[in-house]
Enzyme design. Structure first.
Site, mmCIF file in Angstrom:
data_model
loop_
_atom_site.group_PDB
_atom_site.id
_atom_site.type_symbol
_atom_site.label_atom_id
_atom_site.label_comp_id
_atom_site.label_asym_id
_atom_site.label_seq_id
_atom_site.Cartn_x
_atom_site.Cartn_y
_atom_site.Cartn_z
ATOM 1 N N PRO A 178 -20.430 36.445 -41.640
ATOM 2 C CA PRO A 178 -20.042 36.530 -43.043
ATOM 3 C C PRO A 178 -18.941 35.566 -43.480
ATOM 4 O O PRO A 178 -18.625 35.511 -44.662
ATOM 5 C CB PRO A 178 -19.544 37.970 -43.182
ATOM 6 C CG PRO A 178 -19.009 38.287 -41.837
ATOM 7 C CD PRO A 178 -19.891 37.569 -40.851
ATOM 8 N N SER A 180 -15.563 34.773 -41.889
ATOM 9 C CA SER A 180 -14.132 34.829 -41.569
ATOM 10 C C SER A 180 -13.714 33.687 -40.657
ATOM 11 O O SER A 180 -12.644 33.090 -40.840
ATOM 12 C CB SER A 180 -13.789 36.182 -40.925
ATOM 13 O OG SER A 180 -14.616 36.422 -39.810
ATOM 14 N N ASP A 264 -32.401 27.914 -39.244
ATOM 15 C CA ASP A 264 -32.423 28.481 -37.908
ATOM 16 C C ASP A 264 -31.580 27.571 -37.011
ATOM 17 O O ASP A 264 -31.844 26.368 -36.906
ATOM 18 C CB ASP A 264 -33.870 28.549 -37.436
ATOM 19 C CG ASP A 264 -34.030 29.065 -36.009
ATOM 20 O OD1 ASP A 264 -33.013 29.284 -35.333
ATOM 21 O OD2 ASP A 264 -35.184 29.246 -35.585
ATOM 22 N N ASP A 294 -21.145 30.550 -32.507
ATOM 23 C CA ASP A 294 -20.813 31.977 -32.388
ATOM 24 C C ASP A 294 -22.130 32.736 -32.536
ATOM 25 O O ASP A 294 -22.472 33.207 -33.608
ATOM 26 C CB ASP A 294 -19.814 32.336 -33.489
ATOM 27 C CG ASP A 294 -19.309 33.756 -33.360
ATOM 28 O OD1 ASP A 294 -19.016 34.175 -32.240
ATOM 29 O OD2 ASP A 294 -19.221 34.446 -34.396
ATOM 30 N N CYS A 347 -19.718 38.406 -28.833
ATOM 31 C CA CYS A 347 -18.974 39.662 -28.719
ATOM 32 C C CYS A 347 -19.686 40.571 -27.735
ATOM 33 O O CYS A 347 -19.765 41.783 -27.926
ATOM 34 C CB CYS A 347 -18.800 40.337 -30.083
ATOM 35 S SG CYS A 347 -20.335 40.677 -30.942
#
Length: 844
Positions: A178, A180, A264, A294, A347
């Site tokens: 999103p 950050s 993509d 990420d 993560c």
């Protein structure tokens, strides 16, 4: 990481009010934080002793602390931070907890630079109960809404901090929504820009008094454009709706150096750039200095936040993502300059998604001679971390743990059954591989118990030389068992080595394109626009996902309506039938540009070849944007080449109803004001030094200066009375005597026949009133207040003034929402009728 839609939803552990409006609540069963396979797997592979394993699991079962960071330029961020330290923290520490213990104020994170990140462990029931916390919460929400604070998970802040970004660099965030992390990257690209620009302008006598920043301005950091940032951030996401959430987040930073794309990541297209006449390269393509990968991941490092993972965790999720993660990383390394760096992060705590991806990707890219793992011990020295793993095991879908690939092969040949989705590249590299001795200990693992965060994995890779990536090996098992296995077993084998499976049917079904293919066969670059349906949310998605409470309806990025003879076919049609308006640059000799330059007496030193509109006609109709030179070249060179650009540039001018023909009908937009203000002639500038004067302008919309009312505006009253009608610049120049009123600002001010008005949304006004004056009372709309007694007596001039100001304030309010995010029943997202605007203002 995860650009994914979490399958488990947000059911567990929540109480929701009944729909019938009654007084009872329906309780949802609390999720039991236990999972046999999850705990058995990580107890097997993590190199922790028994005591530390207990700390590890205890931390994962606790609620995650709230965390946030102060954004923007360093000076601005420190000014907002000081309010927390001096206004709110002293009140918070006076509170006594219900058990008699003192309540702890938000604490700075020791490893974050300049201690601009904070963490807070206070229980929710305490926050709700005590007024000092309520006041702080109001401040936090207010500053977050205007972009001065980012509510972001601490470990999510790490990847940008280890990228070593310098001004002037070209940066790509491949899986950005999103936003950050992208916001952190964008701030780094603009580091020192304000001071550099002022120092350059001082040398030409085009700026006001020198501030404390100029003596330290490093003009050599980014010298080629009069101190302006020349770098670039491309923020990309595969999901079209999330791209617009990304735009909404990043638009607050008002950067002309930002592009948002929708591709993509495994097949990100090569981007053409302007050819250097002195270069032999006839078809140059953009290579990046830094890339953040990420990537989508299984997300088990977010167990503290996404508690549904305790019941939904499956070992097959990581196995199904491994091939896609490798493809993203290989594509990132292909697009990198020699000497450039990729930061790979997830993560997840699973080595299948981490060390295995690093090793297999380096192997595909030519080995350690081509790609080096960088040791980052010197970065964030106070951050506690574990080194990456050299040895690990794999858990298959059934929960069986495999030690190596040979075990899997032996079992497949003897039992006639292969563990689904397990592939050779998921295990440590064999001794025969050039990558068997990679320094994987240079990777970083952050566990929940080390500093009370979520789990995270970060690796920095440097490209040492160009390479041609090897194709994915898809025939290991087929060659060994083709004679004895049936067709259905062969299909299972394909899944095990990374071909499309039932887990992720819609991403990564093709091998990553080589640079030559991407450059010579653009038709091969057709991409999907939606994320897989079973993705899991990013580590920071929970607080930021509130932006998507309403389903966003894709729309053109500008409100300009093409004429009936417009070339509509030039717009980019998307799979869902909607259009993205093209980017069209205006000639410096365009009549509108010449009229704007004349009205504002814009210095010739300000570039006039970077103005752009977003419609098929290429004519200014509603908004005019400004971009950096590199961004302009990219948009021009790639027009019609299939690159899906969603957003670019800063809205600099907006069309405005004016009370007379002599008044310029293009006003400066607040987001463009910091870029152009120093180049506007003094005849359109109003200088303010008094704190009380500024408070009145913030508090009152449309303050009058009829008769002697101008005297109430103190030091700006006479100047406001004399200045010509239309848009002007309010330059706020505190004298430094008040620490709460020390920041230099420039804001757009609209002058009409009988009133002034700051062109700011109410959210921004309220945030400034709270920050500078600790004032939480509502903003006063003087026009609405006086309306009953003036409605029947207002003359024609004042009617024209009212119309213009209605439009002006409505456009200012629209700045808070991105112009490309659709609203139900409002095709433009910006323009409403005057009557609707008045009703909304009265209601507020």
């Amino acid at each position: 990481m995860g650009r994914k839609k979490f399958r488990g939803g947000r059911k567990g552990g929540s109480d929701r009010p009944p729909r019938n409006g009654g007084n009872t609540y329906r309780s949802y069963p609390e999720i039991i934080k236990e999972h046999e396979k999850l705990e058995r797997y990580y107890n097997t592979i993590l190199p922790l002793d028994d005591a530390e394993k207990k700390e590890f699991w205890d931390a994962l079962k606790r609620e995650l602390p709230n965390s946030f960071r102060f954004c923007g330029s360093k000076g601005h961020a420190l000014a907002v931070k000081r309010l927390l330290e001096e206004r709110y923290a002293p009140e918070i520490v006076t509170i006594k907890h219900y058990d008699g213990q003192p309540v702890e104020a938000p604490q700075p994170v020791p490893w974050y630079p300049d201690q601009l990140a904070y963490s807070m462990n206070t229980p929710k029931q305490v926050v709700r109960k005590f007024p000092p916390f309520a006041a702080f919460q109001k401040f936090l929400v207010s500053e977050t809404s205007v972009g001065n604070i980012s509510r972001q998970e601490l470990v999510s802040m790490i990847p940008p901090l280890v990228m070593d970004i310098k001004p002037g660099m070209t940066v790509l965030d491949l899986c950005a929504a999103p936003g950050s992390k992208s916001a952190q990257l964008l701030e780094m690209i603009h580091v020192g820009e304000e001071a550099r620009v002022r120092k350059v302008m001082q040398s030409f006598g085009e700026a006001g008094p020198e501030t404390t920043d100029e003596p330290d301005a490093d003009l050599s950091a980014d010298p080629s454009d009069d101190g302006r940032a020349t770098g670039l951030l491309i923020a990309n996401d595969a999901d079209y709706k999330r791209c617009h959430m990304l735009v909404h987040q990043l638009k607050r930073l008002s950067s002309p150096n930002l592009l948002v794309t929708n591709h993509d990541a495994t097949l990100y297209p090569s981007i053409r750039i302007r050819r250097d006449p002195n270069s032999a390269d006839k078809n140059p393509f953009l290579k990046f200095d830094r890339i953040l990968a990420d990537v989508p991941c299984s997300g088990d490092g977010t167990l503290r936040k996404n508690v549904s993972l305790w019941k939904d965790w499956l070992p097959g999720s990581a196995l199904g993502l491994h091939a896609t993660q490798s493809r993203i990383l290989v594509r990132a390394l292909q697009m990198l300059k020699v000497g450039g760096r990729v930061v790979y992060s997830t993560c997840s705590m699973n080595p299948v998604e981490n060390e295995a991806v690093i090793a297999s990707s380096i192997e595909r890219c030519g080995g350690p001679d081509k790609i080096e793992i960088i040791d980052c011990k010197d970065r964030l020295p106070l951050l506690k971390r574990y080194p990456g793993m050299h040895q690990w095991q794999i858990m298959d879908k059934s929960g069986r743990i495999w030690n190596n690939w040979e075990e899997v092969q032996q079992h497949g040949l003897t039992a006639g059954q292969w563990p689904g989705k397990v592939a050779e590249t998921m295990f440590p590299r064999p001794d025969t591989s050039d990558c068997s001795s990679l320094p994987l200990d240079r990777c970083m693992r952050v566990y929940a118990h080390q500093q009370d965060t979520g789990g995270f994995f970060i690796t920095v890779l440097e490209k040492k030389a160009e390479f041609k990536a090897k194709p994915e090996n898809k025939s290991h098992r087929e060659e060994q068992v083709a004679a004895e296995m049936k067709m259905e077993i062969i299909e299972e084998e394909k899944a095990a080595v990374g071909e499309p499976t039932d887990v992720l049917p819609s991403i990564g079904s093709k091998r990553t394109l080589e640079d030559e293919e991407a450059e010579t066969k653009p038709d091969l670059k057709k991409q999907r626009t939606e994320s897989p349906p079973n993705e899991i949310p990013t580590e920071e998605a929970q607080p930021e996902s509130k932006l998507l409470v309403v389903d966003l309806k894709p729309e053109p990025a500008d409100t300009e309506t093409p004429n009936s003879n417009a070339q509509v076919d030039k717009r980019v049609k998307r799979a869902d039938g909607t259009y993205e308006e093209p980017f069209k640059y205006l000639s410096p000799d365009h009549e509108v540009i010449k009229s704007i330059k004349a009205f504002y007496n814009v210095s010739t030193r300000f570039p006039d070849d970077r103005y752009m509109v977003r419609n098929a006609t290429g004519e200014p109709a509603k908004a005019i944007y400004y971009t950096s030179a590199l961004l302009r070249d990219i948009l021009v060179e790639n027009e019609g080449r299939g690159v899906k650009f969603i957003h670019g540039g800063v809205k600099m001018f907006m069309k405005q109803d004016a009370p007379s023909a002599e008044v310029c009908r293009w006003r400066i937009q607040s987001e463009g004001m910091p870029i152009i203000h120093g180049y506007v002639g003094p005849e359109r500038v109003v200088r303010l030094t008094n704190k009380d004067t500024f408070r009145r302008l913030l508090k009152e919309m449309f303050p009058k200066f009829i008769d002697d009312d101008w005297k109430k505006l103190n030091e700006i009253g006479e100047r406001a009375k004399e200045i010509g009608m239309g848009c002007c610049i309010l330059s706020i120049e505190p004298d430094g005597s008040d620490p709460d009123f020390s920041e230099h600002m420039v804001l757009p001010l609209w002058k009409s026949f009988h009133s002034l008005n700051l062109m700011l949304p109410k959210e921004d006004r309220s945030a400034m009133l709270l920050r500078l004056f600790n004032d939480t009372s509502p903003v006063i709309n003087q026009k609405l207040k006086d309306a009953p007694k003036t409605e029947e007596t207002i003359d024609s001039d004042t009617k024209e003034e009212t119309k213009g100001e209605d439009n002006a304030i409505e456009e200012a309010a629209a700045e808070q929402a991105d112009d490309s995010v659709a609203k139900e029943g409002d095709a433009t997202g910006e323009e409403k009728s005057d009557e609707t605007t008045k009703v909304e203002e009265a209601a507020s």
